[in-house]
Design an enzyme around this catalytic site. Structure first.
Site, mmCIF file in Angstrom:
data_model
loop_
_atom_site.group_PDB
_atom_site.id
_atom_site.type_symbol
_atom_site.label_atom_id
_atom_site.label_comp_id
_atom_site.label_asym_id
_atom_site.label_seq_id
_atom_site.Cartn_x
_atom_site.Cartn_y
_atom_site.Cartn_z
ATOM 1 N N ARG A 36 3.719 -19.581 2.388
ATOM 2 C CA ARG A 36 3.644 -20.271 1.097
ATOM 3 C C ARG A 36 4.094 -21.727 1.213
ATOM 4 O O ARG A 36 3.548 -22.594 0.534
ATOM 5 C CB ARG A 36 4.476 -19.523 0.048
ATOM 6 C CG ARG A 36 3.775 -18.250 -0.386
ATOM 7 C CD ARG A 36 4.492 -17.490 -1.460
ATOM 8 N NE ARG A 36 3.562 -16.569 -2.104
ATOM 9 C CZ ARG A 36 3.931 -15.496 -2.781
ATOM 10 N NH1 ARG A 36 5.201 -15.189 -2.901
ATOM 11 N NH2 ARG A 36 3.022 -14.726 -3.341
ATOM 12 N N LYS A 64 -5.726 3.627 -5.731
ATOM 13 C CA LYS A 64 -5.920 4.259 -7.040
ATOM 14 C C LYS A 64 -6.919 3.547 -7.926
ATOM 15 O O LYS A 64 -6.989 2.316 -7.930
ATOM 16 C CB LYS A 64 -4.587 4.275 -7.777
ATOM 17 C CG LYS A 64 -3.594 5.243 -7.182
ATOM 18 C CD LYS A 64 -2.317 5.186 -7.958
ATOM 19 C CE LYS A 64 -1.367 6.297 -7.544
ATOM 20 N NZ LYS A 64 -0.110 6.172 -8.274
ATOM 21 N N GLY A 122 -2.789 -8.375 -2.690
ATOM 22 C CA GLY A 122 -1.885 -7.417 -2.050
ATOM 23 C C GLY A 122 -2.245 -7.012 -0.642
ATOM 24 O O GLY A 122 -2.257 -7.825 0.281
ATOM 25 N N GLY A 161 -1.087 -10.976 -7.867
ATOM 26 C CA GLY A 161 -1.348 -10.707 -9.287
ATOM 27 C C GLY A 161 -2.361 -11.652 -9.918
ATOM 28 O O GLY A 161 -3.238 -11.220 -10.666
HETATM 29 P P1 AMP Z 1 -4.053 -1.007 -3.100
HETATM 30 O O1 AMP Z 1 -2.662 -1.589 -3.090
HETATM 31 O O2 AMP Z 1 -4.444 -0.367 -4.384
HETATM 32 O O3 AMP Z 1 -5.076 -1.998 -2.589
HETATM 33 O O4 AMP Z 1 -4.033 0.211 -2.096
HETATM 34 C C1 AMP Z 1 -3.804 0.057 -0.734
HETATM 35 C C2 AMP Z 1 -3.350 1.361 -0.170
HETATM 36 O O5 AMP Z 1 -4.354 2.329 -0.314
HETATM 37 C C3 AMP Z 1 -3.033 1.276 1.292
HETATM 38 O O6 AMP Z 1 -1.669 1.527 1.469
HETATM 39 C C4 AMP Z 1 -3.880 2.383 1.925
HETATM 40 O O7 AMP Z 1 -3.185 3.129 2.874
HETATM 41 C C5 AMP Z 1 -4.203 3.252 0.731
HETATM 42 N N1 AMP Z 1 -5.431 4.035 0.962
HETATM 43 C C6 AMP Z 1 -6.645 3.564 1.190
HETATM 44 N N2 AMP Z 1 -7.517 4.581 1.390
HETATM 45 C C7 AMP Z 1 -6.815 5.740 1.278
HETATM 46 C C8 AMP Z 1 -7.140 7.114 1.376
HETATM 47 N N3 AMP Z 1 -8.393 7.515 1.627
HETATM 48 N N4 AMP Z 1 -6.171 8.022 1.182
HETATM 49 C C9 AMP Z 1 -4.901 7.600 0.922
HETATM 50 N N5 AMP Z 1 -4.532 6.313 0.822
HETATM 51 C C10 AMP Z 1 -5.469 5.385 0.993
#
Ligand code: AMP
Length: 396
Positions: free
Chosen positions: A37, A197, A354, A377
């Site tokens: 940063r 998610k 992220g 964010g």
């Molecule tokens: P996000 O912060 O929502 O972008 O999510 C990232 C996280 O999703 C990472 O820590 C990945 O390990 C997890 N992830 C991605 N694909 C899968 C999967 N098929 N099953 C479980 N976790 C996952």
């Protein structure tokens, strides 16, 4: 062309220039452990100083409740100084006597960092009286902190309305990249959305299906969609209660003519563990006692072919559990393919948010992508189609 004023329009010589930067850097035992940063804001500081402006840096650090020595920016002033290669003065308050004395002591081309703006409650409240206290210290305002632009705080929004305001070079680069990515992109546009998610990305998915030509859904969130379609997903991570949301997104995609690309195969394992024994199954044959941890090679081929058809790519979220080998392979393969298309001049690739930065770093493509945003964010809110108060105020 950008719709906001930049340093090209600012006459900074001899002026007191309040520059909002993001210095919310990771620290351990009083030392900065990652200077990304700091490095990002050096060009703006350097340019204003070289043009004879008095640079007064404003930044927040952590989430203090009132004045807290543990959240002081003082050690960060030293780090900025060593990266900049010139002294950076420090004032232990961002308003009042200490701040104005430090500002008055500045000569043209000097640099000063003011203490954490969040030591005052008026910062997060965007309190007009606090804004006026800050505004007294400067003649013009430059915002170089895109990552804080989703918050309407005194130093990100109020001040931009109180003084003649301009985007710094890092803000300008970010806004230019985002405009090319989604606001005025070269079509066709493909978006890749992955991650854990659906629930954290509903607004983002709904905005993207109405803007892009094809949407690749991968990662854990794909499982929610596959389940909603009636497919068995075994023990995979999924939000089964969001089946209706998934169906709504499918329906919206049909209305807007956005192709949805879901995995056709999945790399499965019994446990979420590095090196876990694994096997790839077709998406209609996922074993009941296993979980999908990555997209399979046929899915990667589909993603790559969508990338080949696209002129612009917007990417947020990994296609699999990329932190644990070998479930990083789908993400790495697609990222490298996008990097090659970018290098060949066929694709504008914009990514961020992220874990995406970590995933692209892991694939070794961060430098090859057209733009990788570290804004977190603010980048996600932009992907959701929300207007960012700190950016809007620069247009006014
Ligand atoms: P996000 O912060 O929502 O972008 O999510 C990232 C996280 O999703 C990472 O820590 C990945 O390990 C997890 N992830 C991605 N694909 C899968 C999967 N098929 N099953 C479980 N976790 C996952």
């Amino acid at each position: 062309m950008t719709a906001f004023r930049t340093l090209d329009q600012a006459d900074v010589k001899g002026k007191r220039v309040l520059v909002r930067v993001d210095l919310n850097v990771p620290m351990e035992n009083g030392r900065v452990t990652d200077a990304t940063r700091i490095e990002r804001v050096l060009p703006t500081i350097q340019e204003i100083a070289d043009k004879g402006g008095k640079v007064i840096l404003l930044a927040h650090f952590g989430r203090p409740k009132g004045r807290d020595p543990k959240e002081s920016l003082k050690p960060v002033a030293e780090a900025v100084s060593s990266h900049l290669g010139k002294p950076v003065a420090f004032a232990d308050d961002c308003i009042g006597g200490a701040a104005s004395q430090a500002v008055n002591a500045l000569k043209d081309g000097d640099v000063l960092l003011l203490e954490n703006t969040r030591f005052h409650a008026g910062e997060e409240k965007n309190d007009p009286a606090f804004v006026q206290e800050l505004a007294k210290l400067g003649d013009i305002y430059v915002n170089d902190a895109f990552s804080a632009a989703h918050r309407a705080h005194a130093s990100t929004e109020g001040l931009a309305r109180a003084l003649p305001s301009y985007a710094g070079r890092t803000m300008q680069a970010e806004l230019d990249a985002l405009t090319k990515g989604l606001e005025a992109p070269k079509r066709p546009v493909v978006a890749i959305v992955g991650g854990a998610k659906v629930s954290t990305k509903i607004d983002l998915l709904e905005n993207l299906v109405s803007k892009v030509d094809a949407l690749v859904i991968g990662g854990g969130m794909a499982n929610t969609f596959l389940h909603a379609m009636g497919l068995g997903i075994g023990k995979s991570l999924a939000e089964k209660d969001l089946a209706e949301t998934a169906m709504r997104i499918f329906a919206r995609a049909r209305e807007t003519n956005c192709a949805i690309i879901l995995p056709v195969d999945g790399v499965c394992a019994y446990e979420f563990k590095a090196g876990a024994q694994n096997h790839t199954y077709g998406i209609d044959a996922i074993p009941e006692d296993q979980m999908i941890l990555d997209v399979g090679s046929q899915s990667v081929e589909r993603v790559n072919s969508a990338i080949n058809d696209a002129a612009t790519l917007v990417w947020n979220g990994p296609l699999g559990a990329f932190e644990i080998a070998p479930f990083d392979q789908g993400t790495v393969a697609a990222a490298r393919h996008a990097a090659e298309r970018t290098k060949a001049g066929k694709l504008v690739s914009v990514a961020g948010g992220g874990d995406t930065v970590a995933a692209l770093n892991h694939a070794g493509v961060t430098e090859t992508f057209s733009y990788v945003s570290t804004a977190g964010g603010a980048f996600l809110e932009w992907l959701e189609g929300k207007s960012l108060p700190g950016v809007e105020a620069l247009k006014a």
